[in-house]
Design a protein around this motif. Structure first.
Motif, mmCIF file in Angstrom:
data_model
loop_
_atom_site.group_PDB
_atom_site.id
_atom_site.type_symbol
_atom_site.label_atom_id
_atom_site.label_comp_id
_atom_site.label_asym_id
_atom_site.label_seq_id
_atom_site.Cartn_x
_atom_site.Cartn_y
_atom_site.Cartn_z
ATOM 1 N N ARG A 199 0.838 -1.194 0.000
ATOM 2 C CA ARG A 199 0.000 0.000 0.000
ATOM 3 C C ARG A 199 0.877 1.250 0.000
ATOM 4 N NH1 ARG A 199 -1.727 -3.349 4.111
ATOM 5 N NH2 ARG A 199 -3.608 -4.554 3.621
ATOM 6 N N HIS A 244 -1.208 -3.062 -10.503
ATOM 7 C CA HIS A 244 -1.412 -1.851 -9.703
ATOM 8 C C HIS A 244 -1.336 -2.241 -8.237
ATOM 9 C CE1 HIS A 244 -3.701 1.465 -7.806
ATOM 10 N NE2 HIS A 244 -3.274 2.189 -8.821
ATOM 11 N N ALA A 246 -4.468 -1.495 -5.691
ATOM 12 C CA ALA A 246 -5.659 -2.278 -6.013
ATOM 13 C C ALA A 246 -5.474 -3.755 -5.682
ATOM 14 C CB ALA A 246 -6.014 -2.119 -7.488
ATOM 15 N N SER A 247 -4.227 -4.211 -5.672
ATOM 16 C CA SER A 247 -3.965 -5.633 -5.419
ATOM 17 C C SER A 247 -3.944 -5.965 -3.933
ATOM 18 C CB SER A 247 -2.618 -6.033 -6.034
ATOM 19 O OG SER A 247 -1.538 -5.603 -5.227
ATOM 20 N N ASN A 257 -7.754 -8.784 -8.214
ATOM 21 C CA ASN A 257 -7.466 -7.715 -7.261
ATOM 22 C C ASN A 257 -8.645 -7.551 -6.306
ATOM 23 O OD1 ASN A 257 -5.082 -7.270 -8.588
ATOM 24 N ND2 ASN A 257 -5.670 -5.308 -9.475
ATOM 25 N N HIS A 310 -9.618 -4.868 -4.977
ATOM 26 C CA HIS A 310 -10.266 -3.589 -5.254
ATOM 27 C C HIS A 310 -10.369 -3.387 -6.766
ATOM 28 C CE1 HIS A 310 -9.628 -2.804 -1.032
ATOM 29 N NE2 HIS A 310 -8.326 -2.993 -1.198
ATOM 30 N N VAL A 311 -11.539 -2.942 -7.212
ATOM 31 C CA VAL A 311 -11.760 -2.703 -8.639
ATOM 32 C C VAL A 311 -11.307 -1.287 -8.980
ATOM 33 C CG1 VAL A 311 -13.455 -2.618 -10.494
ATOM 34 C CG2 VAL A 311 -13.710 -4.289 -8.638
ATOM 35 N N LEU A 312 -10.367 -1.172 -9.859
ATOM 36 C CA LEU A 312 -9.799 0.121 -10.253
ATOM 37 C C LEU A 312 -10.644 0.691 -11.403
ATOM 38 C CD1 LEU A 312 -7.269 1.774 -9.354
ATOM 39 C CD2 LEU A 312 -6.081 0.770 -11.304
ATOM 40 N N TYR A 313 -11.855 1.096 -11.063
ATOM 41 C CA TYR A 313 -12.845 1.481 -12.073
ATOM 42 C C TYR A 313 -12.304 2.533 -13.047
ATOM 43 C CZ TYR A 313 -16.555 -0.994 -9.571
ATOM 44 O OH TYR A 313 -17.333 -1.969 -8.996
ATOM 45 N N ARG A 318 -1.206 -10.106 -13.732
ATOM 46 C CA ARG A 318 -0.636 -8.979 -13.004
ATOM 47 C C ARG A 318 0.867 -8.857 -13.230
ATOM 48 N NH1 ARG A 318 -2.109 -10.701 -8.704
ATOM 49 N NH2 ARG A 318 -4.263 -9.951 -8.698
#
Length: 378
Positions: A65, A304, A307-308, A327, A329-332, A349
């Motif tokens: 992070r 990313h 996001a991972s 991931n 988190h979705v990196l919209y 990835r």
């Protein structure tokens, strides 16, 4: 980052109704201001611009992070003693373009941006060199191929922002001085953060064509788009293929330029159709979307870090980089690099060449989307 701010500003100025219709105007301005606030803070003296925070090797050796990163973050700058015309020129362009965006929204802020743009352009023009000679750590990651294009680019944006003919004259003179006027062979067909020649001179001069309107600039712009449509390498499924890094970025970058040409009445139907094939490919016309969180079978493992990472307190390290799990988190909205020259793509990835994301990847893409919304194209 400066290039991304310039392009986002350009698209907002070019297609305001596209942003307004989708309720994105305020978000676009906020994104631009996020960048320009940073540039203003980095411009700590008349001839100083802090250009890099961090070390490329150390940063790439960290997977986790960003808010947990506690390694050394050295800072490097350009100035009159160790200049960087490419970095200062592009940042000047970004500030000048953004000053137009905020002209009728916040006149005081607009004036502040414009003043900084003028100062940084003077730094770029009066003290000429590659920025990576001053910021050595950049050479292994963001090696600039030339700085002359940013001098022209910055001058043209300052002319648009000020109406001062001095900048327009300077831009035209530099096109001749740097030896690109009238070149018929060895053209460059990409348009990206490193190379603005396709955006302002050598072969394609959309800004000059928009500003000057002379037959010379219009015709070279038209010839450039003809080459892209008819002669540039394409994948079997129709993606214009310029280079392996960020294939979709380059396709939509030149798509944006083609739309600017169409707006000038240059092969309008053909250029709009060309740009549409590229954005349609990106969004899934061939069976899969390359925009995270959108469309059919979009990437779920973009390269990313943030996001991972799972939610804390769970650990995030290189295990997250190598896992085949999607991931957390979705990196919209992020567009990945894209397929290879044969339309092959693995949602891996580890494959940063094809599955990496970046702010400059989305910069011109946003303008292409705004055009089609504004013109009600389906």
């Amino acid at each position: 980052m400066a290039y991304s701010v310039t392009l986002l500003s350009w698209s907002l100025l070019a297609y305001p109704n596209g942003y307004q219709t989708t309720g994105q105007t305020d978000y676009a301005r906020a994104a631009i201001k996020w960048g320009t606030d940073y540039f203003l803070k980095a411009h700590t003296a008349l001839d100083v611009l802090w250009g890099q925070v961090g070390d490329g090797g150390a940063d790439h050796a960290y997977w986790g992070r960003p808010e947990d990163m506690d390694i050394d973050r050295p800072s490097d700058k350009i100035d009159s003693q160790e200049p960087g015309s490419d970095l200062a020129g592009e940042t000047a362009a970004a500030l000048a373009a953004a000053s137009i965006v905020f002209q009728d929204v916040d006149s005081s802020y607009s004036s502040e941006l414009l003043q900084a743009a003028k100062e940084l352009y003077e730094l770029a023009d009066n003290y000429r060199d590659f920025y990576y000679n001053a910021i050595g750590g950049a050479s292994g990651y963001y090696l600039s191929s030339n700085w002359q294009d940013e001098l022209v680019w910055g001058a043209l944006w300052l002319y648009r922002a000020t109406g001062d003919e001095t900048y327009l004259t300077k831009g035209k003179e530099y096109i001749e001085e740097f030896g690109f006027l009238g070149i018929q062979y060895g053209w460059t067909y990409n348009f990206d953060w490193d190379d603005k020649r396709a955006g302002c001179y050598r072969n394609l001069r959309p800004l000059l064509a928009e500003i000057d309107g002379s037959d010379l600039y219009r015709e070279t712009l038209r010839n450039y788009t003809i080459y892209l449509r008819n002669d540039q390498q394409k994948t079997p499924l129709g993606l214009v293929y310029i280079m392996q890094w960020g294939t979709l970025r380059h396709a939509n970058n030149v798509g944006f330029i083609a739309l600017r040409a169409a707006e000038l009445g240059l092969d309008t139907d053909e250029n709009v159709a060309f740009a549409k094939t590229q954005i349609d490919y990106t969004l899934g016309s061939t069976g899969r979307s390359y925009m995270v969180g959108f469309g059919v079978n979009p990437p779920v493992r973009p390269h990313h870090r943030a996001a991972s990472c799972p939610y804390p307190p769970d650990t995030c390290d290189w295990a997250q980089e190598s896992t085949t799990d999607p991931n957390p988190h979705v990196l919209y909205g992020a567009m990945v690099g894209g397929p290879d020259q044969n339309d092959q793509f693995n949602d891996d990835r580890n494959d940063y060449t094809h599955n990496e994301v970046a702010d400059d990847y989305n910069a011109a893409l946003t303008g292409v989307l705004a055009y089609f919304v504004q013109n009600n194209s389906q």
